[in-house]
Design an enzyme around this catalytic site. Sequence first.
Site, PDB file in Angstrom:
ATOM      1  N   HIS A  35       0.817  -1.209   0.000  1.00 49.37           N
ATOM      2  CA  HIS A  35       0.000   0.000   0.000  1.00 49.37           C
ATOM      3  C   HIS A  35       0.853   1.264   0.000  1.00 49.37           C
ATOM      4  O   HIS A  35       0.563   2.227  -0.704  1.00 49.37           O
ATOM      5  CB  HIS A  35      -0.923   0.003   1.223  1.00 49.37           C
ATOM      6  CG  HIS A  35      -1.897  -1.132   1.222  1.00 49.37           C
ATOM      7  ND1 HIS A  35      -2.738  -1.395   2.270  1.00 49.37           N
ATOM      8  CD2 HIS A  35      -2.164  -2.083   0.292  1.00 49.37           C
ATOM      9  CE1 HIS A  35      -3.474  -2.460   1.993  1.00 49.37           C
ATOM     10  NE2 HIS A  35      -3.139  -2.885   0.805  1.00 49.37           N
TER      11      HIS A  35
ATOM     12  N   CYS B 293      -3.661   2.020 -20.167  1.00 45.62           N
ATOM     13  CA  CYS B 293      -3.355   2.717 -18.919  1.00 45.62           C
ATOM     14  C   CYS B 293      -2.356   1.957 -18.056  1.00 45.62           C
ATOM     15  O   CYS B 293      -2.197   2.257 -16.876  1.00 45.62           O
ATOM     16  CB  CYS B 293      -4.627   2.991 -18.127  1.00 45.62           C
ATOM     17  SG  CYS B 293      -5.622   1.539 -17.788  1.00 45.62           S
TER      18      CYS B 293
END
Length: 762
Positions: free
Chosen positions: A376, A689
Amino acid sequence: MQSRHGEDPRSTTSGVALRAIMRRLRSIMAKPGSDQPLLDEIVRLVAGLMVAEVCSIYVRRQDGSLELFATEGLNPSAVHNTHLKRGEGLVGLIAERAEPVNLPEAQSHPAFSYRPETGEEVYHSFLGVPILRAGQVLGVLTVQNKTPKVYSDDEVEALESTAMVLAEHLVSGSVQGIGAAGEYSRSVSHCVRGQPISEGIALGHVVLHEPRVVVARLLADDPDVEMQRLTAAINDLKGTLDSLFDEGELQRAGEHRDVFEAYRMFANDRGWLRRLNEAVAAGMTAEAAVERVQNDTRARMLKQTDPYWRERLRDLDDLSDRLLRILTGRASTSATEDLPLDTILVARSMGPAELLDYDRTRLRGLVIEEGGSQSHVAIVARAIGIPAIGAARGVVERVDPGNAAIVDADSGEVHIRPSPEVANAYTDKVQYLARRQEQYRALRTKPAITRDGVRVALQINAGLQVDMAHLAESGADGIGLFRTELQFMIASTFPRLDRQTKSYRTIIDDAGGRPVVFRTLDIGGDKVLPYIKQIQEQNPALGWRAVRMSLDRPALFRTQIRALLRASGRGELRILVPMVATIAELEQARALVERERQLLHKRGLPEPASITVGAMIEVPALLYDLDRLLSVSDFISVGSNDLLQFLFAADRTNERVANRYDPLSAPALRALGSIVEHAQRKGVPVTVCGEMSGRPLEAMALIALGYRSLSMAPAAVGPVKAMIRSLDVEKAQRHLRSLLDAGKSDIRAELLRFARAGQIEL
């Protein structure tokens, strides 16, 4: 380490042996006299109590070499005459790695170095531990036996405890030359290798996320007083945790409460507490006991294959650090304190919210010991655009606050206290990159149009409000991918409807009329939310994640859609559904979106002027159902990261296989070419992307395949735009087609030669 049922599987012999060693060491240290007789007595003591035929002390000299300073069992004439070069032999290996080595047959190890003057060829088993003080290696303590055996964990712990006390004696200045060697080891350059998690290069000075509490005194003057101090500190720690547990969000049931309850239970672990008491009873200070038990328990937990214990590592470190701060009267360092203008943040581990607490204008780079490219904190580091390196093992112990450091997140190297030559080389490189960035900034207001007049839309990937500043800075055309899960990942509880609505509205307002594509929650797999129970899966990347979780938990998905609809007002709303594997999944998602739109209409609330729903192509199965997909999708986005790793069955986060495929290989290019060909025939907009969009050579290949919309990291917009403005698309298309038709094996090299020959800026 205590088991899950509260029972310590080890006997108490460790505590008995430790008390005997500490008691005898204390009496030895109290004797007057010169250093050599004292060291000789220590090795005799250790050899006797550990039933070892050899015990030796090697001291690290100022040049990094190791000198045999005392021995019981080896030839006495070898003392002060045996020298090992830096990194030489098993002793040198221990000093370099700062880790124990435990071998039943020392001579069979490739690092073994035979020194005939010692007479150690008759000894088989070998145990050596580093003599550490405040993170620096002062020397090595070893024991050996003729009988081959693996020394027990209790014996390793006893030797490490002895090394701790020996280190205190060495830094006291009584042993000639040690002080200078210690100062040298804290000034010498080091290069720590890790895993790049956010590209770039940063020069600056070290700030420790949680500065180490350096234990200044190891042996207790009065064990009873130390026991009272330890007991009081433990009670203080428990009281603090109990207070936290009874406050605020933890009052409500949920996964976050369960996590904190497990943390609090660890603080009440009987095995942990008993071992702290044993270390103090053995003659250590309360602080030394905490450090000793922390190091030993951490080493044991790292050996466990059970993920339960590995997940407790951070709990252990945090609790031990809290306890040390209570004992020393030091408060935890806050991220809001003044930082150097060129902060290189170094941490053992940290969460994404903790990183965001730091002043981004002063933060130049990040280095963490634990956590890889998909953690994270890595995702947030990339989002805020700072160079970062993870899995930098041992970096915390090798740095001091204020040390000069270089983070090379392109190669994965952290240079600590770099030499003038290294610093100058990187300074030149950074200045060159800065000049390039100035050139890219000059292109900010210019369109991304090729030499032959082809317009390419350049957009950025984002996921947090702090990313929105990059939209204007980069001159991008919009947000091609907004990762909505990031705000969920940094939150301590599930964001409610109003909070989500406000967040999305802010993003839309900050975009200033530029398009924003919101990807719905892509959680599960490696993206774990602390407040949602995560099931254990053998292959989480292929498991219950993204749209699969959203469809199985429609209330969660519908809340997010409702927030997006309300935030959009009467404007345009673009919704991207991740990890679509079947047409049915996209149809179900669209049905839920339509259901929420109808509810909005019934309540008389403003509706978006248009709602478009697209699919993210990441699963190879869709390559064989493109016509049907394009008939039910308003637009598509190619997630090249996942698509290619699934296509080649090679985990891009696994260092052993991540380089087993090339995005510019023929299979990858044919798959990507098929997508854009189908999309053009159907008149459906398509964007890439993934990470390859942001690399100029790969972007050139994508444009040659027919892609006219790319979304990338903000820092990549300038380099890609410079490439586009120097590119002739028609020539690139012909060249790439000829390479694919000819079956060329190294397309990357051929494209690179083409770019250089055509003076295409890469």
